[in-house]
Design an enzyme around this catalytic site. Structure first.
Site: not given
Ligand code: TRP
Ligand code: ZN
Length: 897
Positions: A268, A270, A272, A304-305, A308
């Site tokens: 989906g 990432m 970074n 969500h990302e 993180h």
């Protein structure tokens, strides 16, 4: 030979990397990567173990030069390289040293989508979990954190945008048609969070003022001409930033946050650092192209990302066994975000339904594992429903146990104590229990045990006392361990199954009297020492228990409810989840008692209950007290996957037939009400309010019920016409797509003319839109008709199908594997077909191949005929020479569990 890594064998890395300077020269046919790394002995290692030479990861790299302390080294002299590991001779004796490497890589022909690769004309990277080693030599493990700087040199025309993590320091025109940039990321990070993007991209720009008043620039980069489709993603990002400040006190830490959308991506998105890379299907949305569900997915993945950045990046994992440390926690956070933005009752039902449909089968299958696994061949196989969704469910239990204030304090303690570090799940539990002020040791076993605990409940009422007996069992507690020998033939190992120790979990419950009045509510806590629990309460009448309110623990509850008791809960349960649950239980009972030759009618009072909801909704034009979206969920019939879990061996075709027969009956009883409600729910203009979304959801649910009547009655194509009309007049993807499904899914024979016409129209209209096209392929692969397998083979040769794109591959093959009556066709043809495709895909994208191989999860549950057929497909894969380790890991465990 596949090598197994065990959690118990963790050792710190012998060295630390103080700094990592990277330089990328992007040329027409390849990329030259130069790196400079400053190493020093790691006190965490040298304090405990004997000094060791430095070993770096590096997969298939073409070495141009290796230098140690500024001196050129030769293969066999200063270093040894076997294509996977680079050993630096004599470094064990060095307190610190300076390492330089120059390698050549070819991202243009990299179809694995790991490391650096090409998506269209964009060069990008994907380094989690083990991609960085395909770019340059590095200790590619999450506990080695370093400060990264990046210099990129590329053709100005072809690659006007050159991006990497952190802050842009400098931009230079090199005069010869090339330009260069320098980036610096001030936060130490593991290599899996490193990213680089180069391309000719359009930019959507915005900003966010943080709680401390700093202005953060927000950039979303897209293919040319697509930025207007990224507006919703941008709004979602700002909401996520605000929410994390309010709910967790987390502020963003750089001045720039970038997102890049690419079409070729294995998952989906990432996270970074400062430079998220997204599957374009989770960025682009317009009312014409995105369904309501797509909008919600985009918001939750963007969140969500973003989340993180704190749970994953600022605090990362010590080793990959701890993956749920960042993933379970971040999913929990994005779930709460979605609940706050889209309504907790509908979100919760969706979450649990996903857990049941996807995670439970995994947890009962050959590749089951605890949320913190003990061993793996390839960590990339463990980005699973279990690590993510069950991991989040375990955090949810902890948060429930601590209370929201306690959990917040626990999280504060976690951020305070571990910021900037790579830590373990145990560290996390330690911190939140200390901060939260309540012992959590009783919940720790959830990190060790696989399997979904089954809670068997029974009760007695003796006229004055109500007693409830609860017993837990977990038949799948032990996870199979990996095999290392590549044989496809060894006999199945019958694992003896010792009785696992019990798990602790909360069971909030309520008791109702026969009028539906709530008598009592409390939470029972199973301790980690008991498999059985008795509970008694004085009661003058026989109460009906509503167990595990809000499905707060990831367990399955079995209770011998009578139909009357379920009907009572269906009308009276104040817990919105358990009210839905009562509907599910009632229908599941009915469906499992039926077979295709003998279908029974739902009880009159059940039908009347549904009718009264519809009438109310109809009278209120969709704005009744019960929100239409919730009613749509109540009207969901348990799917074949869930029914199959309760049947041994599962008969997928029969269950599908029975389910269809049941839906048709229900539609028959409620036809008039459904039809008038359908019309009453029509909207004159498109809106995206909760109410408007709810109305669409309910209206499309009704359309699907009614479409089933199409061919069972002589009503002259009435409902085909209704669906056609909806398709033709709709101004949004939610309604067009639902209409298209209604037209194609329920006719017993080949598609009607109306269906064929709409399908053709849809692909013509959307041929330029990659994500919508994927959905067009998916719709056909998901059609529960005998012609589907053949249709898929035709679609593979469709001019718009892209054979190497994971979204496209999944839209045919994953969807097929979830189309249970078709996938489990008695001939085994679909198994064989999928196995062949998996082998083809494994040659260029083993991550996607291994993901698809999880489709055979039901192997051991099948009847003999099914097992024989599936074993043939599994053997076909295992007997192929040179399959990837990751495909081997999934397939061998499936066959030999
Ligand atoms: N860490 C990512 C997330 O949860 C997912 C991820 C892991 C991923 N490995 C990947 C994405 C490989 C793409 C490719 O958001
Ligand atoms: Zn994640």
């Amino acid at each position: 030979m596949a090598k197994v890594t065990n959690r118990k064998d963790y050792r710190p890395y012998p060295f630390e990397v103080e700094q990592c300077q990277l330089r990328f020269e992007i040329q027409a046919r390849h990329v030259i990567v130069s790196s400079r790394l400053w190493f020093r002995q790691n006190p965490k290692y040298s304090g405990r173990y004997r000094p060791a030479d430095c070993i770096l990861d590096g997969t298939g790299l073409e070495i141009l030069s290796i230098r140690l302390n500024d001196r050129e080294q030769e293969e066999g002299q200063g270093y040894r390289y076997d294509g996977r590991k680079l050993e630096l001779t004599g470094t064990a004796e060095m307190q610190n040293f300076y390492f330089c490497a120059k390698v050549r890589i070819d991202p243009y022909n990299n179809k694995s989508l790991e490391g650096m690769y090409r998506s269209g004309d964009i060069l990008c990277t994907q380094n989690e979990a083990t991609g960085f080693r395909n770019i340059t030599f590095y200790p590619d493990r999450p506990d080695v954190m370093s400060r990264f700087t990046t210099e990129i040199i590329a053709d100005q025309k072809q690659y006007p945008r050159l991006l990497s993590n952190g802050n842009l320091l400098e931009k230079k025109d090199l005069g010869d048609g090339r330009h260069s940039v320098r980036w610096e990321d001030p936060f130490p990070k593991p290599a899996y969070l490193y990213a680089l993007v180069a391309g000719d991209l359009d930019l959507l720009s915005d900003h966010f003022i943080t709680c401390s008043g700093r202005e953060v620039t927000l950039h979303i980069y897209t293919d040319k001409g697509k930025t207007s489709q990224a507006r919703f993603a941008m709004e979602s990002l700002k909401k996520a930033m605000l929410w994390d400040e309010k709910l967790f006190g987390r502020e963003y830490d750089l001045d720039l946050y970038m997102i890049v959308a690419v079409d070729s991506f294995n998952f989906g998105a990432m996270e970074n650092k400062g430079l998220n890379i997204f599957n374009s299907s989770l960025v682009f949305a317009t009312d014409e192209t995105a369904t309501d569900a797509t909008y919600e997915n985009i918001a939750s993945v963007i969140a969500h990302e973003y989340f993180h950045n704190w749970t994953g990046n600022r605090i990362t994992c010590r080793d990959w066994f701890q993956l749920t440390l960042k993933e379970g926690l971040t999913v929990y956070r994005d779930e709460r975000f979605s609940e706050d933005h889209f309504g907790s009752e509908v979100c919760r039902i969706q979450q649990v339904s996903n857990l049941r449909n996807m995670q439970y089968p995994e947890d009962a299958g050959p590749n089951r594992h605890p949320i913190r696994p003990d061993s793996f061949i390839d960590i990339n196989n463990f980005y699973t429903q279990t690590v993510y969704e069950k991991g989040a469910a375990v955090i949810r239990m902890m948060a429930f146990h601590l209370g929201s204030e306690g959990f917040r304090k626990g999280m504060d303690r976690y951020f305070e104590r571990f910021d900037g570090q790579a830590v373990t799940c145990d560290d996390f539990v330690d911190a939140i229990q200390e901060g939260g002020g309540k012992d959590l040791s009783l919940l720790r076993r959830w990190y060790e045990q696989a399997g979904t605990p089954q809670l068997y409940a029974d009760s007695k009422w003796d006229g004055t006392k109500f007693s409830l007996k609860l017993r837990q069992e977990n038949p799948n507690a032990a996870a199979p361990s990996p095999h290392t020998e590549k044989t496809g033939t060894s006999a199945s190992r019958e694992s003896s199954r010792p009785i696992p120790p019990p798990l602790a979990f909360p069971i909030p419950l309520a008791l109702y009297d026969h009028n539906g009045t709530k008598l009592h509510e409390e939470t029972i806590m199973f301790s980690e020492r008991e498999t059985e629990r008795h509970y008694t309460l004085n009661s003058q009448s026989k109460p009906v228990p509503s167990l595990l309110l809000d499905h707060i623990s990831p367990v399955e509850v079995h209770y011998p409810y009578s139909d009357e008791e379920l009907l009572l809960l269906i009308s009276a349960d104040q817990d919105s989840f358990n009210r839905y649950e009562a509907m599910q239980r009632y229908q599941q009972k009915l469906l499992l008692a039926m077979n295709p030759e003998q279908t029974t009618e739902p009880a009159d009072n059940f039908v009347e209950r549904l009718r009264s909801w519809l009438t109310a909704q109809c009278a209120a034009g969709g704005d009744a007290a019960m929100p239409p979206r919730y009613l749509a969920q109540l009207l969901q019939v348990p799917g074949v996957q869930i029914l199959a879990a309760a049947q041994q061996p599962p008969q997928f075709q029969a269950l599908h037939q029975v389910r269809e027969a049941y839906c048709t009956k229900l539609a028959g009883h409620l036809e008039e009400d459904m039809l008038s409600c359908y019309h009453a729910l029509a909207q004159t203009s498109y809106e995206r309010s909760d109410l408007a979304i709810g109305k669409r959801s309910l209206r499309n649910t009704l359309l699907h019920y009614l479409s089933r009547l199409q061919h069972n009655r002589n009503n002259g194509g009435k409902y085909d016409e209704l669906a056609s009309q909806q398709y033709q007049t709709s101004d949004n993807m939610t309604d067009s797509y639902a209409a298209l499904q209604a037209l194609t899914h329920y006719s017993p024979g080949p598609h009607s003319q109306a269906a064929e016409g709409a399908l053709a129209h849809f692909s013509r209209r959307w041929q330029g839109d990659f994500s919508v096209l994927c959905r067009w392929f998916a719709l056909q692969a998901g059609t529960p008709k005998p012609q589907t397998l053949q249709k898929i083979q035709e679609l593979e040769n469709h001019p718009l199908f892209r054979q190497e794109n994971p979204n496209m591959l999944r839209s045919l093959y994953s969807v097929l594997s979830r189309n249970l009556p078709i996938f489990h066709d008695k001939s085994g043809a679909a198994y064989q077909f999928l196995a062949q495709r998996i082998l083809q895909i494994d040659r260029f994208n083993s991550m996607t191949a291994a993901g698809l191989a999880k489709a055979f999860v039901a192997y051991k549950q099948l009847d003999e005929e099914g097992q024989t057929a599936m074993a043939k497909a599994l053997q076909l894969i295992l007997q192929q020479d040179g399959i990837s380790d990751r495909l081997y890991e999934i397939t061998s465990k499936t066959l030999e569990q």
